[in-house]
Scaffold this active site. Sequence first.
Site, PDB file in Angstrom:
ATOM      1  N   LEU A  56       0.850  -1.188   0.000  1.00 57.90           N
ATOM      2  CA  LEU A  56       0.000   0.000   0.000  1.00 57.90           C
ATOM      3  C   LEU A  56       0.885   1.237   0.000  1.00 57.90           C
ATOM      4  CD1 LEU A  56      -2.697  -1.107   2.600  1.00 57.90           C
ATOM      5  CD2 LEU A  56      -2.515  -1.652   0.168  1.00 57.90           C
ATOM      6  N   ALA A 110      -0.169   4.452  -1.725  1.00 54.74           N
ATOM      7  CA  ALA A 110      -0.909   5.463  -2.475  1.00 54.74           C
ATOM      8  C   ALA A 110      -1.132   6.754  -1.699  1.00 54.74           C
ATOM      9  CB  ALA A 110      -2.263   4.911  -2.913  1.00 54.74           C
ATOM     10  N   ARG A 125       1.653  14.854   6.408  1.00 53.28           N
ATOM     11  CA  ARG A 125       2.360  15.192   7.643  1.00 53.28           C
ATOM     12  C   ARG A 125       3.876  15.229   7.472  1.00 53.28           C
ATOM     13  NH1 ARG A 125      -0.154  11.214  11.995  1.00 53.28           N
ATOM     14  NH2 ARG A 125      -0.811  10.053  10.144  1.00 53.28           N
ATOM     15  N   GLY A 152       3.723   0.624   2.530  1.00 56.51           N
ATOM     16  CA  GLY A 152       5.006   1.047   1.965  1.00 56.51           C
ATOM     17  C   GLY A 152       5.803   1.970   2.859  1.00 56.51           C
TER      18      GLY A 152
END
Length: 466
Positions: free
Chosen positions: A8, A10, A15, A101
């Site tokens: 993941l 995306a 932040r 990720g």
Amino acid sequence: MNIIGIVLAAGQGKRMKSKLYKVLHPVCGKPMVGHVVSTLENLNTSRTVVIVGHGAEAVKSYLGERAEYALQAEQLGTGHAVLQAKPLLGDEEGLAIVICGDTPLVSNETLEGMIRLHQERGASATILTANVAEPKGYGRIIRDEQGYVTKIVEDKDCSPEQRRVQEINTGTYCFDNRKLFAALAQVKNDNSQNEYYITDVISILNGQGERVEGYVLDDAVESIGVNDRLALSEAEQAMRARINRGHMLNGVTIIDPSATYIEADVRIGADTVVHPGSVLRGSTVIGEDCVIGPQADIADSSLASGVTVKHSVLQDAVVGAGSSVGPFAYLRPGADLGQNVKVGDFVEIKNAKLGDDTKVSHLSYIGDAVIGRNVNVGCGAITVNYDGFNKQVTEVEDDAFVGSNVNLIAPVKVGKGAYVVAGSTITNNVEPGDLAIARERQVNKAGYADKLRAKFAAKKASSKKQ
């Protein structure tokens, strides 16, 4: 066993407050998503699909053909993200590892342990969990009396009793691949964020009577997910400690691990000693019995065994066995040193090959040159390689001697065994065995220094009277 990886990657990462896409921020020299994909590669995944969104092209450019890609055009939750891989993976049989990720510290050993538990218990889903002293902000793992996971409760939804649970969801999972995608089709977005959460898959599988397990991390540090610069620094520190520990267990002496910075892809041979303040970066390879540092900055370079580097910078350089570099030397891209070469203080080497046993001991510049074996280059000697338009090559053959403060004006060649006298500026080739001298004849003017002093003294006295 067929293992599939789903990464993941995306999210935008607001932040981080950065122009660089979040998962491309490096930890110990490698982008976070690179660490995650490398870990999956170590599991011998048959396919790895990276879910991309913001910064998609940058991620694809970095990973290239190491992965397949699915686009999450709108960020509608983790469940929605995984669902984007269905056209690629929905019909695959096997195990799916779903991992974020931005979790670079999850190790290959941990994923292997999770998969092993998943298979031994016949689970449909296994969650990677961690026990932490301060679980606030994390989803809690709720288990039944037999120890099976019944659900994940987000922090804001916890009852007072659930809030005391210290086992948290790390966001990494192992699923039966087909059951994962079947359950994802049932996930709803009836929540405050109107998003589809992968955590809801756990409740769906439990409702179907499927077994859900939790694999507890030995070291909760692995669970760090990087969402801001503070977490990035924590991940960097933890990864650096892991890397240094691995080298030390493999026979490398690191005098002060807290003051030594070694990136993820660096390789070091046994019995090498690394002194404090050293930074080893990129694809650097260091042989056995070397002494590195203190204060050595070495990037993408290859050092054979028995090399010493002190207080020096090396970039894209090759250093042969038994050679020494520094202190305060600079080996730029294309520097190629043979065996037992000495490069001393304040010497700069660029795009130059130096043969075995050659010495450039101090205060010299050697650029765009081919220097033979057993050549002595004196203090302050330089190759004048740039004419303002083009770089030219200097050649110095074996056993030649180049004296101090010599300028070799390229293109020029100094033959085998030739001798260039100190202070010379050489513009023509020097034949083998010849001696070259190119400087004005010295003239001494008797008493002239005393006349100059008298003249300056009179001028000074006159200026004071005025």
